[in-house]
Design an enzyme around this catalytic site. Structure first.
Site, PDB file in Angstrom:
ATOM      1  N   SER A  40     -27.261   9.317   1.983  1.00  0.00           N
ATOM      2  CA  SER A  40     -27.937   8.068   2.665  1.00  0.00           C
ATOM      3  C   SER A  40     -29.285   8.784   3.439  1.00  0.00           C
ATOM      4  CB  SER A  40     -27.066   7.561   3.955  1.00  0.00           C
ATOM      5  OG  SER A  40     -26.015   7.103   3.204  1.00  0.00           O
ATOM      6  N   ASP A  50     -17.006   4.789   1.889  1.00  0.00           N
ATOM      7  CA  ASP A  50     -17.290   5.536   0.521  1.00  0.00           C
ATOM      8  C   ASP A  50     -16.052   6.575   0.454  1.00  0.00           C
ATOM      9  OD1 ASP A  50     -19.670   4.296  -0.030  1.00  0.00           O
ATOM     10  OD2 ASP A  50     -20.742   5.632   0.709  1.00  0.00           O
TER      11      ASP A  50
HETATM   12  C1  S3P Z   1     -25.169   3.295   2.317  1.00  0.00           C
HETATM   13  C2  S3P Z   1     -24.411   2.298   2.725  1.00  0.00           C
HETATM   14  C3  S3P Z   1     -22.962   1.755   2.115  1.00  0.00           C
HETATM   15  C4  S3P Z   1     -22.574   3.012   1.447  1.00  0.00           C
HETATM   16  C5  S3P Z   1     -23.457   3.409   0.395  1.00  0.00           C
HETATM   17  C6  S3P Z   1     -24.676   4.069   0.904  1.00  0.00           C
HETATM   18  C7  S3P Z   1     -26.313   3.531   2.752  1.00  0.00           C
HETATM   19  O1  S3P Z   1     -23.114   0.931   1.430  1.00  0.00           O
HETATM   20  O2  S3P Z   1     -21.388   2.580   0.478  1.00  0.00           O
HETATM   21  O3  S3P Z   1     -22.888   4.741  -0.568  1.00  0.00           O
HETATM   22  O4  S3P Z   1     -27.131   4.664   2.829  1.00  0.00           O
HETATM   23  O5  S3P Z   1     -27.107   2.613   3.611  1.00  0.00           O
HETATM   24  P1  S3P Z   1     -23.115  -0.747   2.014  1.00  0.00           P
HETATM   25  O6  S3P Z   1     -24.205  -1.055   2.890  1.00  0.00           O
HETATM   26  O7  S3P Z   1     -23.088  -1.812   0.739  1.00  0.00           O
HETATM   27  O8  S3P Z   1     -21.549  -0.977   2.691  1.00  0.00           O
END
Ligand code: S3P
Length: 438
Positions: free
Chosen positions: A22, A315
């Site tokens: 992220s 996750d």
């Molecule tokens: C993420 C947010 C999450 C996560 C993804 C990365 C991000 O998704 O599952 O792997 O970097 O903002 P969602 O916003 O769909 O929950």
């Protein structure tokens, strides 16, 4: 490519898992539109983060690296992006597509983003709807799926957006669009989700006001280049936290792991199950809390997972289901319907795999019920989902027979050296070609 695992592995030693996915994505996005040169260390050299990097190169941003985790981004300023020559292909990466949608909604050129088979099935209406409400012209494929097209030249207006689901991607998309909107943009989330965008925007000198679930920023400001140190990804560390927890005699230390409070659900849940986890050397690196984490084998017990932990561990559930399979008694997860729209339907795919391994795992609409038991062996399919593939690999530490995992290529999206690292810590894992394996 497939993984082949033998029972009897160990989990001992010290390791640093790759950089946070992220944060790596966001470092490129904000570095690209900042004034000046942004340097990044610890960047995740996985396919997802590289998709974001290539997208900005295609929009005229000069980016050097990654080389040993170092990336140098020559920011073009808030209005310096150029129309790409063709569609932006972002592979498997939902974060790239959803965050870029926000950042590109207010540009003066058209962009179309496409993705791989998995991403092409994932919902994009959740970002298209708020962007349209801000005045953007957004087109999606059938059923609100990719490809996603943003028409240039729209004048965006700030919005007061109440998110219908807990999603950091949607929140970040709206805030990034807000940078290019007139007036104030405000997001309100139903539960805390990762706040890396808010923290990093502040790091780039952009004022974001956060009060509880509400984040507010004014459009029209500029970002100033910074240095970013990306911590190790707690979502990648999670595979080894569960691995060490379930493996008799295990004693493992993971270094420099990001422990942002919006990401620590895996630690909270494992501890509630009886996990032996010590968080130490806590420090702050570039606005993000970081620590070393020691995990020793423990006798886990099944629990009802508190719903307030769901967004904080979103996750990590595939591997937490493996922990539940090794725990004594029943584990119940509810309030996690978002798991059905990840890189695969993670509730169904994990239930199928665990059942094939001899575990009672019953999917529900918004979660799963798992009875701890004996993992046997099986051939299971990861459905091209990186986190599913790595979770099934972890299960081998308590299996009685060989586990073969199909379609593991996408592990490279988030954890390119998983096999080497897992093997070096004692997991009996090898990578084999699908042809020779069948
Ligand atoms: C993420 C947010 C999450 C996560 C993804 C990365 C991000 O998704 O599952 O792997 O970097 O903002 P969602 O916003 O769909 O929950």
């Amino acid at each position: 490519m497939e993984f082949l695992l033998q029972p009897g592995g160990q989990m001992r030693g010290t390791a640093r898992v790759p950089g946070d996915k992220s944060i790596s994505h966001r470092s490129i996005m904000l570095g690209a539109i900042a004034d000046g040169i942004t340097t990044v260390d610890g960047f995740l050299e996985g396919e997802d983060a590289l998709s974001t990097l290539k997208a900005f190169q295609a929009m005229g941003v000069q980016i050097e690296g990654p080389e040993n985790g170092r990336v140098v981004i020559h920011g073009v300023g808030r209005d310096g992006l150029k129309a790409p020559a063709g569609d932006l292909y972002v592979g498997n990466s939902g974060t790239s597509m959803r965050l870029l949608a926000g950042l590109l909604a207010g540009q003066n050129f058209d962009v179309t983003m496409t993705g791989d088979v998995s991403l092409s099935k994932r919902p994009m209406e959740r970002v298209a709807a708020p962007l349209r409400a801000m005045g953007a012209v957004v087109e999606t494929g059938e059923g609100g799926r990719p490809p996603l097209t943003l028409r240039g030249g729209s004048k965006l207006q700030g919005i007061d957006y109440v998110l219908p689901m807990a999603s950091a991607q949607v929140k970040s998309c709206v805030l990034l669009a807000g940078l290019y909107a007139e007036g104030q943009t405000r997001t309100t989330e139903p539960a805390p989700t990762r706040d890396h965008s808010e923290r990093m925007l502040r790091g780039f000198g952009y004022d974001v006001h956060v009060a509880g679930p509400v984040a507010t920023l004014q459009g029209g400001g500029r970002l100033s280049a910074v240095h970013i140190d990306v911590p190790a990804d707690i979502s990648s560390a999670a595979f080894f936290m569960v691995a060490a927890s379930i493996c008799p005699n295990a004693d493992l230390t993971l270094e420099h792991v990001g422990i942002n409070p919006t990401r620590v659900g895996v630690i909270n849940i494992l501890r509630a199950m009886g996990g032996d986890i010590t968080v130490f050397n806590e420090r702050e690196v570039g606005g993000e809390p970081v620590a070393d984490i020691r995990i020793r084998h423990a006798k886990l017990k099944g629990i009802n997972i508190p719903e307030d932990q769901v967004p904080l561990a979103i996750d990590e559930f595939p591997v937490l289901f493996v922990a539940a399979a090794c725990a004594e008694g029943r584990t119940v997860l509810t309030g996690a319907e978002e798991l059905r729209v990840k890189e695969s339907d993670r509730i169904q795919v994990m239930a199928d795999g665990l059942q094939a391994m001899g575990i009672s795992a019953v999917p529900t609409e918004d979660g799963i019920v798992i009875e701890g038991g004996q993992i046997t062996g099986a051939t299971v399919n990861s459905h091209h989902d990186h986190r599913i593939a790595m979770s099934f690999a972890v299960a081998s530490l308590r299996a009685t027979k060989t586990i073969r995992i199909q379609d593991c290529d996408n592990v490279a999206t988030s954890f390119p050296n998983f096999v080497e690292l897992a093997a070096s810590l004692g997991m009996q894992i090898e990578q084999v070609d699908a042809e020779s394996a069948s």
